[in-house]
Design an enzyme around this catalytic site. Structure first.
Site, PDB file in Angstrom:
ATOM      1  N   TYR A   7       0.700  -1.241  -0.089  1.00 52.16           N
ATOM      2  CA  TYR A   7      -0.094  -0.392  -0.136  1.00 52.16           C
ATOM      3  C   TYR A   7       0.720   1.376   0.333  1.00 52.16           C
ATOM      4  O   TYR A   7       0.112   2.825  -0.329  1.00 52.16           O
ATOM      5  CB  TYR A   7      -0.736   0.049   1.356  1.00 52.16           C
ATOM      6  N   GLY A   8       2.266   0.756  -0.403  1.00 50.40           N
ATOM      7  CA  GLY A   8       3.084   2.259  -0.079  1.00 50.40           C
ATOM      8  C   GLY A   8       3.960   2.425  -0.884  1.00 50.40           C
ATOM      9  O   GLY A   8       4.199   2.127  -1.907  1.00 50.40           O
ATOM     10  N   THR A   9       5.511   2.199  -0.537  1.00 50.66           N
ATOM     11  CA  THR A   9       6.106   2.087  -1.362  1.00 50.66           C
ATOM     12  C   THR A   9       6.999   0.625  -1.948  1.00 50.66           C
ATOM     13  O   THR A   9       7.783   1.034  -2.452  1.00 50.66           O
ATOM     14  CB  THR A   9       7.758   2.572  -0.270  1.00 50.66           C
ATOM     15  N   LEU A  10       5.661   0.045  -1.735  1.00 54.07           N
ATOM     16  CA  LEU A  10       6.570  -1.143  -2.853  1.00 54.07           C
ATOM     17  C   LEU A  10       4.999  -1.589  -3.840  1.00 54.07           C
ATOM     18  O   LEU A  10       5.722  -2.652  -4.451  1.00 54.07           O
ATOM     19  CB  LEU A  10       6.535  -2.624  -1.634  1.00 54.07           C
ATOM     20  N   GLU A  82      11.480  -3.845   6.427  1.00 50.02           N
ATOM     21  CA  GLU A  82       9.604  -2.865   7.659  1.00 50.02           C
ATOM     22  C   GLU A  82      10.214  -3.689   8.761  1.00 50.02           C
ATOM     23  O   GLU A  82       9.851  -3.156   9.937  1.00 50.02           O
ATOM     24  CB  GLU A  82       9.034  -4.138   6.617  1.00 50.02           C
TER      25      GLU A  82
END
Length: 143
Positions: A7-10, A82
């Site tokens: 949901y973000g930087t990935l 993470e």
């Protein structure tokens, strides 16, 4: 094939997707209920709806469901990124969970997801910025 929800930087096109991109075989828009925050460091954190206290609003948090090969390699890469050291380890910044997300067409899929340590919600509320519509990429681009 196994799945990971990002949901973000990935997400594809974002700064850390290249770390796992070679293992990705399928990408589907998907969502899960929760509350999304922008951390002071510049990346997002998600708290699942089930981990929010009563009365706290949740939204559809948008991201992509990535179908990956070599899941053990992918999870090792993601665990390091993470700051995940194992279930309930006090050093964890994020926890790895097995959850069900819904694809855009409403199909449920089991997958792994990294969520902010639920016990740190008060810290998030005091130090992070809520992302009201649950889509970090769109929110960041519109700022």
């Amino acid at each position: 094939m196994r799945y990971v929800f990002v949901y973000g930087t990935l997400r594809p096109g974002e700064m850390y997707h290249h770390l796992i991109g070679r293992y990705v075989r399928d990408v589907k828009p998907a969502f899960i209920r929760g509350k999304l925050y922008q951390l002071p460091e510049g990346y997002p954190a998600l708290v699942l709806a089930k981990d929010l206290p009563g009365g706290m609003d949740s939204v559809d948090v948008r991201g992509e469901l990535l179908g990956v090969d070599e899941q053990d390699k992918v999870l090792a890469i993601l665990d390091e990124l993470e700051d995940y050291y194992g279930p309930n380890d006090p050093r964890n910044l994020y926890e790895r969970k097995s959850v069900t997300v819904l694809t855009r067409s409403g199909i449920p899929k089991e997958c792994y997801i990294y969520v902010f340590v639920p016990g740190k919600l008060q810290w998030l509320e005091q130090n992070a910025m809520p992302i009201p519509r649950g889509d970090w990429v769109t929110w960041r681009r519109n700022r």
